[in-house]
Design a protein around this motif. Sequence first.
Motif, PDB file in Angstrom:
ATOM      1  N   TYR A 106      20.007  -0.449  30.133  1.00 31.08           N
ATOM      2  CA  TYR A 106      18.936   0.472  30.528  1.00 31.08           C
ATOM      3  C   TYR A 106      17.565  -0.108  30.197  1.00 31.08           C
ATOM      4  O   TYR A 106      16.616   0.037  30.968  1.00 31.08           O
ATOM      5  CB  TYR A 106      19.118   1.834  29.861  1.00 31.08           C
ATOM      6  N   TYR A 107      17.455  -0.790  29.070  1.00 39.53           N
ATOM      7  CA  TYR A 107      16.193  -1.426  28.688  1.00 39.53           C
ATOM      8  C   TYR A 107      15.829  -2.517  29.706  1.00 39.53           C
ATOM      9  O   TYR A 107      14.696  -2.576  30.186  1.00 39.53           O
ATOM     10  CB  TYR A 107      16.302  -2.020  27.278  1.00 39.53           C
ATOM     11  N   LEU A 108      16.785  -3.368  30.039  1.00 41.29           N
ATOM     12  CA  LEU A 108      16.534  -4.437  31.008  1.00 41.29           C
ATOM     13  C   LEU A 108      16.201  -3.870  32.383  1.00 41.29           C
ATOM     14  O   LEU A 108      15.379  -4.432  33.114  1.00 41.29           O
ATOM     15  CB  LEU A 108      17.754  -5.367  31.094  1.00 41.29           C
ATOM     16  N   THR A 109      16.815  -2.743  32.722  1.00 40.68           N
ATOM     17  CA  THR A 109      16.524  -2.077  33.987  1.00 40.68           C
ATOM     18  C   THR A 109      15.088  -1.568  33.995  1.00 40.68           C
ATOM     19  O   THR A 109      14.346  -1.774  34.964  1.00 40.68           O
ATOM     20  CB  THR A 109      17.499  -0.905  34.209  1.00 40.68           C
ATOM     21  N   GLU A 110      14.689  -0.930  32.913  1.00 45.49           N
ATOM     22  CA  GLU A 110      13.331  -0.389  32.797  1.00 45.49           C
ATOM     23  C   GLU A 110      12.283  -1.501  32.898  1.00 45.49           C
ATOM     24  O   GLU A 110      11.242  -1.331  33.525  1.00 45.49           O
ATOM     25  CB  GLU A 110      13.200   0.334  31.455  1.00 45.49           C
ATOM     26  N   LYS A 111      12.577  -2.643  32.305  1.00 45.48           N
ATOM     27  CA  LYS A 111      11.654  -3.785  32.318  1.00 45.48           C
ATOM     28  C   LYS A 111      11.771  -4.622  33.590  1.00 45.48           C
ATOM     29  O   LYS A 111      11.085  -5.629  33.730  1.00 45.48           O
ATOM     30  CB  LYS A 111      11.908  -4.690  31.098  1.00 45.48           C
TER      31      LYS A 111
ATOM     32  N   THR B 232      25.117  -4.118  25.139  1.00 49.32           N
ATOM     33  CA  THR B 232      25.371  -2.682  25.088  1.00 49.32           C
ATOM     34  C   THR B 232      24.793  -1.996  26.327  1.00 49.32           C
ATOM     35  O   THR B 232      23.932  -2.564  27.017  1.00 49.32           O
ATOM     36  CB  THR B 232      24.739  -2.045  23.835  1.00 49.32           C
ATOM     37  N   GLU B 233      25.237  -0.777  26.562  1.00 51.85           N
ATOM     38  CA  GLU B 233      24.699  -0.001  27.676  1.00 51.85           C
ATOM     39  C   GLU B 233      23.208   0.229  27.501  1.00 51.85           C
ATOM     40  O   GLU B 233      22.452   0.204  28.462  1.00 51.85           O
ATOM     41  CB  GLU B 233      25.426   1.338  27.796  1.00 51.85           C
ATOM     42  N   ARG B 234      22.781   0.451  26.272  1.00 58.80           N
ATOM     43  CA  ARG B 234      21.359   0.687  25.999  1.00 58.80           C
ATOM     44  C   ARG B 234      20.526  -0.527  26.422  1.00 58.80           C
ATOM     45  O   ARG B 234      19.436  -0.385  26.973  1.00 58.80           O
ATOM     46  CB  ARG B 234      21.153   1.000  24.508  1.00 58.80           C
ATOM     47  N   ILE B 235      21.031  -1.717  26.169  1.00 62.08           N
ATOM     48  CA  ILE B 235      20.331  -2.941  26.579  1.00 62.08           C
ATOM     49  C   ILE B 235      20.227  -3.000  28.101  1.00 62.08           C
ATOM     50  O   ILE B 235      19.204  -3.402  28.654  1.00 62.08           O
ATOM     51  CB  ILE B 235      21.030  -4.204  26.027  1.00 62.08           C
TER      52      ILE B 235
END
Length: 71
Positions: free
Chosen positions: A34-39, A29-32
């Motif tokens: 963004y999460y992977l980007t943040e991490k 998903t797009e949310r994942i």
Amino acid sequence: MARTTTKEPTLGDDLLFGARAIARELGVTERIVYYLTEKKAIPVFYTGGKLTARRSQLDGALRARPTNGEG
């Protein structure tokens, strides 16, 4: 005999523009994304304010990462 030529991938073929395109490529998903980007788990950068990634770098980064707590 017909000669076949293999088209070299261009930079335009390698770039994914936007979280939606990156998510589609990764099968998440797009949310994942963004999460992977943040991490900092995936190699991304911004182009004109839009999240951008290279297919070739995503493939390499995901293969190099351990899964299921391995490593």
